[in-house]
Design an enzyme around this catalytic site. Structure first.
Site: not given
Ligand code: OGA
Ligand code: MN
Length: 281
Positions: A105, A256, A272, A107
């Site tokens: 995806h 990702h 995050r 974000d």
């Molecule tokens: C996010 C995500 C990936 C991870 O925080 O948007 O996709 O490995 N994280 O935690």
């Molecule tokens: Mn993500």
């Protein structure tokens, strides 16, 4: 200053060495970082020790901070800008969003102004006898566009897809209000990066429910073919996390996914932040 930008050798991603993010970043240094970020799509800094306030301050250098549906549920106490991504529970309650994205995806592509980028700071990372688990994979949607045959480029350039918030299965049930706040939006499926001018594919299997001007079944075939193309091995960098890593990705040029190959008692805890974005063109 002995700042070094070290490309990983993959289609995207570079490591930045020689910077302590607990200290303010001066404008000249920031300009180097921002340019590398735009160019490589993923940047990471190892061995950082930063407070939530320093994490937020660094994120602010890239513009406004975006608050999102994760943050409304799982933010760091006293710090609404930071979402906790974690599999840890305390007193029987999850301390963070357990699964932030196991399928490929970009974000918040379901919003009218998807974020410019996202920053993850690793506090605890799972490992098994020294083997890191809980990697994150990144794919270059820019390299994927570059590799398309000319006739496919002509077929898709200038087209728009419908992105639907309800298309993707999430690890929590969005509220009715959240669904109403996120009606389907249309975005170009070939985006132009606002800084580098590079074209990037912007297609995700779970979020794109159709392509304007293409019959539903044909659109489904096209969405699957393009989504699969973006994540071919030659376009991927896989990050093996260590505690103290701060990693950022660009949501225009990069897709990702989180690798879900660990469970408690192996713990993963990430902080995050999300950068505000603009309408994709
Ligand atoms: C996010 C995500 C990936 C991870 O925080 O948007 O996709 O490995 N994280 O935690
Ligand atoms: Mn993500």
């Amino acid at each position: 200053m002995n700042l070094e930008i070290i490309p990983t050798g993959a289609a995207l991603a570079a490591e930045v060495r020689g910077l302590d993010l607990s200290q303010p970043v001066d404008d000249a240094t920031f300009a180097v970082i921002e340019q590398a970020y735009d160019e490589y799509g993923v940047l990471f800094f190892r061995d950082q020790r930063i407070t939530p306030e320093q994490h937020v301050a660094f994120t602010r250098r890239f513009g406004e901070i975006e608050l999102n549906i994760f943050g409304e549920r799982w933010s760091v106490p006293g710090c609404p800008e930071i979402v906790v991504v974690s599999n840890i529970t305390e007193d029987g309650k999850p301390i963070g969003v357990r699964r932030a994205g196991e399928n490929w995806h970009s974000d918040m592509c379901y919003t009218a102004r998807p974020p410019r980028g996202t920053i993850l700071y690793a506090i605890e990372t799972p490992e098994l006898h020294g083997l890191p688990l809980g990697d994150t994979e990144f794919a270059s949607a820019a390299a994927a566009w570059d590799a398309l045959p000319e006739s496919m480029r002509r077929h898709i350039d200038g087209r728009h897809a419908v992105f639907d918030f309800t298309g993707r299965k999430r690890s929590f049930q969005p509220t009715r209000e959240e669904i109403e706040r996120n009606p389907p939006v249309r975005h170009p499926i070939v985006r132009t990066h606002p800084k580098t001018g590079r074209k990037c594919l912007y297609v995700m299997r779970d979020d794109c429910t159709g392509i304007e001007g293409i019959a539903a079944e044909d659109a489904e075939v096209l969405i699957c073919a393009l989504a699969d193309h973006i994540v071919k091995p030659q376009f991927i960098y896989r990050h093996h996390w260590r505690p103290g890593d701060l990693l950022m990705w660009d949501n225009c040029t990069v897709q990702h996914r989180a690798i879900q190959d660990y469970n408690l008692p192996l713990r993963r805890k990430m902080y995050r932040t999300t950068m505000g974005g603009a309408v994709p063109v």
